[in-house]
Design a protein around this motif. Structure first.
Motif, PDB file in Angstrom:
ATOM      1  N   LYS A 130       0.881  -1.178   0.000  1.00 61.14           N
ATOM      2  CA  LYS A 130       0.000   0.000   0.000  1.00 61.14           C
ATOM      3  C   LYS A 130       0.909   1.216   0.000  1.00 61.14           C
ATOM      4  N   GLN A 169       2.158   5.273  -0.256  1.00 56.57           N
ATOM      5  CA  GLN A 169       1.795   6.651   0.061  1.00 56.57           C
ATOM      6  C   GLN A 169       2.804   7.594  -0.566  1.00 56.57           C
ATOM      7  N   LYS A 181       6.706   6.928  -0.258  1.00 60.52           N
ATOM      8  CA  LYS A 181       7.365   6.609   1.014  1.00 60.52           C
ATOM      9  C   LYS A 181       7.833   5.166   0.981  1.00 60.52           C
ATOM     10  N   LEU A 194      -2.501  10.310  -5.491  1.00 59.27           N
ATOM     11  CA  LEU A 194      -3.376   9.143  -5.477  1.00 59.27           C
ATOM     12  C   LEU A 194      -4.631   9.524  -6.241  1.00 59.27           C
TER      13      LEU A 194
END
Ligand SMILES: Cc1cc2nc3c(=O)[nH]c(=O)nc-3n(C[C@H](O)[C@H](O)[C@H](O)COP(=O)(O)OP(=O)(O)OC[C@H]3O[C@@H](n4cnc5c(N)ncnc54)[C@H](O)[C@@H]3O)c2cc1C
Ligand SMILES: Nc1ncnc2c1ncn2[C@@H]1O[C@H](COP(=O)(O)O)[C@@H](O)[C@H]1O
Lengths: 314, 248
Positions: free
Chosen positions: B16, B18, B27, B221
């Motif tokens: 997942k 970011q 990240k 995103l």
């Protein structure tokens, strides 16, 4: 200085592909002159057809261009781009476009933006990265740019013009590749990339027979193209060409029905642009329901046959 | 036969992600890193070709020092040696293609095997760029590779079916998903890999003049779609599609 666009018209030997008109649509977002380029052998009719949408179409005919091979095609595209002083060279991000255009970029000392989904200005584009999990805004700094365009994000140009076709002298140069053959996936159904309705099956269909028994009647009833998840292609149930996703085809039909597909992000990357998404899955937690507009939770072996019956009854 | 395989260190496809504070990167703290899956397939294919025809497999990565993990993993599968070009900053595709080209000119492989696409950048351009710089023929999206003397016969996953090409060696080949299934490294393989040569070089030592032709201005995103409606039965679905959406 206004832009000079060169748009590559991809074709199958008889028709140029609609996705080339999506590449043209993207190019038209940047003010400038549009040129088209058709390459191959016996391509006059396709050049004429493309000239109905582009004011100036160059036709590069040569025996050495009979088959679409990246090395000679890239040379001729770059030669034509140089001869007209092109600032932007465009193609659809099909398997063919992806194969050829990076070589064109090298020949033109150009930066390249792949598979763009939006044009921001004459050097800035948006493109999906990390399987579409992230959208990147990228900028090219080279005097000449090469761009491939995600066809589902740009409606094909429909406006007509009376363009001119002119033959150019093509020199395919060195070619280290021979075309041996092409084994087409035969299907009476619409092409996956152009279909208005797509029915896709996943591992939830259980077996090749299950896939056939569930997906074909539904696709027949809706006159839909058939797609599949990677799991199903890897298992050899259906041709690889049917894979929808990050590393397969990108589709954006009016209606996409996912049958027994979990909705991994790599699959979703290839279909989330669809207008209406329906998911049928027995697991209410399946991620596919996060992107679906409508969901049915239950066994595909009962739901799909009932759906076919009800559609027949309409 | 000598085969050079490129291996990129990328974020795990299940991670997942970011966006980081610069807004132009992701990240990486706590994110699992893997070898690009297509590159693993390329390594496997190279090993099989060398098992059959004899020769050597060299793996090449460009990136941070941590990419040694992915190179060692490829050597644990069986690759003979590795080259890491250490670059501090993220480089654009054109620059990476220039670096790979330079190493290929030094190494003179018969085949340069690469992935069809990196699963982070998704740009599908670097292998073709390298082929053009080297003046080589290419076969991208390979589904099958057979060596016949001076030529590689490659079945490619093209639009609408399978295309067969014959490419003169030396050439560039990119792997598609179904080319093979990569092997797992064995324990002895992992032990051996630790002793295999890994040549770490600084990017600056290549003396290349690299100017980025592409830069990332921003990562974001995409807007989250609202989860849809779970319908009670098939009849409701049919009426929604017909009356509300008007798609059937
Ligand atoms: C590098 C890489 C690239 C990839 N590229 C792609 C890509 O381009 N396209 C793609 O699709 N995938 C891709 N994948 C694979 C992806 O991550 C998933 O593994 C794949 O999409 C799963 O396929 P699936 O949904 O058919 O199978 P599964 O994940 O096994 O899901 C099957 C689903 O069917 C449901 N089900 C089972 N039985 C029934 C039943 N009787 N009735 C109703 N529902 C049922 C289950 O609840 C489950 O949700 C890629 C993966 C990697 C690593
Ligand atoms: N930093 C890198 N180090 C090694 N190989 C790379 C690197 N970046 C890209 N490649 C290779 O180029 C292929 C295509 O990448 P891309 O053009 O970014 O989709 C990958 O599958 C890798 O084999």
């Amino acid at each position: 200085m206004s832009a000079i666009h060169l748009i590559i018209a991809e074709h199958d030997g008889t028709h140029f592909k609609k996705s080339s008109l999506s590449a043209l649509a993207a190019a038209q977002k940047i003010p400038g002159a549009c040129h088209g380029l058709v390459l191959g052998k016996n391509i006059k009719s396709m050049a004429d057809a493309f000239a109905k949408h582009v004011p100036q179409v160059h036709m590069a005919e040569h025996d050495g261009l009979e088959h679409r091979l990246a090395q000679p095609y890239a040379k001729v595209i770059a030669d034509v781009a140089k001869s007209i002083g092109a600032t932007h060279v465009w193609a659809a991000a099909t398997a063919a476009g992806k194969d050829v255009m990076p070589r064109v970029a090298v020949r033109l000392d150009a930066g390249m933006a792949s598979d763009i989904q939006a044009v921001i200005d004459d050097k800035t584009y948006k493109r999906p990265m990390w399987a579409g999990d992230i959208t990147g805004t990228v900028q090219l700094h080279s005097p000449v740019q090469v761009i491939t365009v995600r066809p589902t994000e740009f409606a094909p140009v429909e406006t007509q013009v009376q363009g001119q076709v002119s033959a150019v002298k093509a020199d395919p140069g060195v070619n280290n590749t021979r075309f041996i053959g092409f084994e087409a996936v035969k299907s009476e159904r619409p092409e996956l990339a152009d279909a208005t309705i797509v029915v896709s099956g996943g591992r939830g269909c259980k077996s090749p027979e299950g896939f056939k028994q569930l997906i074909e009647p539904l696709a027949d009833q809706l006159r839909a193209a058939i797609g599949a998840s990677r799991a199903v292609c890897d298992a050899g149930w259906v041709p690889n060409d049917w894979q929808v996703g990050q590393t397969g085809k990108v589709v954006a039909p009016k209606l996409y029905i996912a049958v027994g597909i979990s909705g991994a992000i790599q699959h979703v990357a290839g279909m989330k642009g669809s207008k209406v998404i329906v998911a049928i899955n027995k697991d209410p937690e399946a991620p596919i329901f996060q992107v679906a507009d409508y969901g049915l939770v239950g066994d595909v072996f009962t739901i799909v046959p009932e759906l076919v019956q009800r559609l027949k009854a309409l | 036969m000598k085969i050079l395989v490129t291996v990129k260190r990328v974020t795990d496809y299940e991670a997942k992600l970011q966006i980081d504070s610069s807004g132009t990167g992701v990240k990486l703290d706590g994110v699992n890193m893997i070898a690009n899956p297509f590159d693993e397939i390329a390594v496997e294919e190279a090993l099989r070709l060398v098992e059959k025809h004899g020769g050597e497999v060299c793996v090449l990565s460009i990136g941070s020092g941590e990419a040694t993990t992915q190179l060692r993993a490829a050597m644990a599968m069986g690759a003979d040696r590795g080259i890491l070009i250490k670059a501090a900053d993220k480089l654009d595709g054109v620059s990476i293609s220039k670096i790979i080209t330079q190493i290929a000119q030094e190494e003179k492989p018969d085949i340069l095997l690469m992935g069809k696409q990196s699963i982070d950048d998704d740009s599908q351009q670097i292998a073709q760029m390298v082929a053009e710089r080297l003046g080589f023929g290419q076969a991208t999206q390979a589904n099958k590779v057979v060596i016949e003397g001076e030529w590689a016969m490659v079945v490619r996953e093209a639009d609408g079916g399978l295309e067969t090409l014959s490419v003169k060696l030396p050439c560039v080949i990119t792997s598609d998903l179904r080319l093979n299934e990569p092997r797992y490294a064995s324990l002895p393989g992992i032990m051996k890999a630790k002793k295999k040569p890994l040549d770490e070089r600084e990017l600056a030592s290549l003396g290349l003049d690299l100017k980025a032709s592409l830069s990332i201005l921003k990562l974001e995103l995409p807007p989250k779609k609202q989860a849809g409606e779970i319908l009670p039965d098939v009849a409701t679905l049919v009426s929604k599609l017909r009356e509300v959406e008007k798609v059937i």
